[in-house]
Design a protein around this motif. Structure first.
Motif, mmCIF file in Angstrom:
data_model
loop_
_atom_site.group_PDB
_atom_site.id
_atom_site.type_symbol
_atom_site.label_atom_id
_atom_site.label_comp_id
_atom_site.label_asym_id
_atom_site.label_seq_id
_atom_site.Cartn_x
_atom_site.Cartn_y
_atom_site.Cartn_z
ATOM 1 N N PRO A 245 -37.010 -27.030 -42.149
ATOM 2 C CA PRO A 245 -37.892 -27.798 -41.259
ATOM 3 C C PRO A 245 -37.281 -28.019 -39.872
ATOM 4 C CG PRO A 245 -37.840 -28.781 -43.436
ATOM 5 C CD PRO A 245 -36.743 -27.761 -43.410
ATOM 6 N N LEU A 246 -35.963 -28.194 -39.816
ATOM 7 C CA LEU A 246 -35.311 -28.361 -38.515
ATOM 8 C C LEU A 246 -35.424 -27.092 -37.682
ATOM 9 C CD1 LEU A 246 -33.562 -30.007 -36.559
ATOM 10 C CD2 LEU A 246 -31.544 -29.148 -37.792
ATOM 11 N N GLN A 249 -38.805 -26.810 -36.289
ATOM 12 C CA GLN A 249 -38.988 -27.690 -35.130
ATOM 13 C C GLN A 249 -38.365 -27.087 -33.879
ATOM 14 O OE1 GLN A 249 -37.804 -31.751 -35.838
ATOM 15 N NE2 GLN A 249 -37.444 -32.144 -33.681
ATOM 16 N N ARG A 255 -42.289 -28.748 -37.091
ATOM 17 C CA ARG A 255 -41.505 -29.118 -38.264
ATOM 18 C C ARG A 255 -42.374 -29.247 -39.517
ATOM 19 N NH1 ARG A 255 -36.515 -31.970 -38.895
ATOM 20 N NH2 ARG A 255 -36.313 -32.722 -41.040
ATOM 21 N N TYR A 258 -43.484 -26.161 -41.620
ATOM 22 C CA TYR A 258 -42.406 -25.567 -42.415
ATOM 23 C C TYR A 258 -41.937 -26.507 -43.518
ATOM 24 C CZ TYR A 258 -42.633 -21.614 -39.403
ATOM 25 O OH TYR A 258 -43.105 -20.497 -38.761
ATOM 26 N N GLN A 259 -42.135 -27.809 -43.318
ATOM 27 C CA GLN A 259 -41.890 -28.746 -44.411
ATOM 28 C C GLN A 259 -42.867 -28.446 -45.553
ATOM 29 O OE1 GLN A 259 -39.507 -31.368 -44.385
ATOM 30 N NE2 GLN A 259 -39.984 -31.527 -46.569
#
Length: 310
Positions: A245-246, A249, A255, A258-259
């Protein structure tokens, strides 16, 4: 296929951030539904959207929002998420299918269908293999995706191939659970790579795959799966929930999408369960039913539609 260098990279990345106890929700305007989820009623069928429970009728639109957001950066992000290994998985997947291998004078080419094919990453590989390895220039493929934004990327990328504007390649906006424009018993090979975990009703999609395939036709799925080593699994999960997730972002400015993708991997049935779902749809399953890749991070599943007795 796993290597020490991959393991070390995963381990270093896993130390960046602690595992979240609850998935953050910070979707952009195009996925605003995620910020105010509809509460399902007692009589409404539900399913999962990542770690959330949502009405079945809502999931399709929310998944559409995710993939509209990530369409342009999808393959680039796959490189970051898998350290480039997804390309090796896809190459191996296509080689294992050997498209075009049984072409004859009477049947000059395979009719292939790539579901959730979006950017064309698998479809172009299949056509290349059929043409260059098996001398089957009449093999064709339909790239089908429910998301027009993903298909637009595939059409754009096809312009750099020899298949652009060719009768060998076509695009179809369709829901894998209802392929009503494709005839029954008409497809030699049905592929789906890193897409089936996003389907609302996987069982229904598998039954549709069975319907459209010819007797003897092959269903083939490449999907994230269950890591077989507990230590490697712990490191992989830390990498997935902290780093990916990072990276989404920083690289894609998104983010939350993708989370969701990480959560959807965690919720997908593990190897044995998915194999049994394929069998329940009517397919014969060769061997144990799947092949693990990189310690089970991904797996290839196959099913064969039985040849009907005369």
């Amino acid at each position: 296929m796993a290597s020490r260098s991959v393991f070390r990279s995963l381990w270093r990345a896993s130390k960046l951030h602690p595992l979240p106890t609850r998935a953050p929700r910070c979707f952009s305007n195009s996925t605003r539904l995620a910020e105010s989820p509809t509460q399902p009623s007692n009589h409404e069928k539900t399913t999962h959207f990542g770690f959330e429970t949502v009405p079945e009728a809502e999931k399709e639109s929310r998944v559409a929002g995710v993939f509209s957001n990530v369409a342009a950066s999808y393959d680039t992000m796959n490189d970051f998420m898998s350290l480039g290994i997804h390309r090796l998985w896809k190459d191996h997947f296509v080689r294992s299918l050997n498209p075009g291998s049984s072409s004859t004078v009477d049947s000059p080419g395979w009719k292939m269908l790539d579901i959730a094919g979006g950017t064309g990453d698998i479809a172009f590989r299949l056509l290349d293999h059929a043409t260059d390895i098996n001398n089957s220039p009449s093999s064709t493929i339909i790239i089908s995706d429910i998301n027009p934004s993903m298909l637009a990327e595939g059409k754009k990328r096809s312009l750099a191939t020899s298949y652009a504007n060719s009768p060998r390649l076509s695009f179809l906006v369709a829901n894998a659970e209802d392929l009503n424009t494709i005839e029954s018993n008409s497809v030699d090979l049905y592929t789906v790579a890193f897409g089936i975990r996003n389907f609302t009703n996987k069982e229904k999609a598998l039954r549709e795959a069975y319907r459209v395939l010819k007797p003897g036709g092959v269903f083939a799925c490449l999907e994230f799966s269950g890591v077989t080593n507990s230590l490697f699994d712990a490191v992989y999960k830390r990498w997935s929930f902290s780093a990916i997730p990072l990276i989404g972002q920083l690289v894609a400015g998104d983010r939350a999408s993708y989370q969701y993708l990480v959560e959807s991997i965690e919720k997908f049935p593990k190897q044995e369960e998915f194999r049994d779902m394929i069998k329940d749809a009517g397919f014969m399953v060769p061997g144990k039913g799947w092949e693990d890749l990189t310690g089970g991070i991904a797996a290839i599943h196959k099913g064969i539609k039985p040849v009907e007795k005369p």
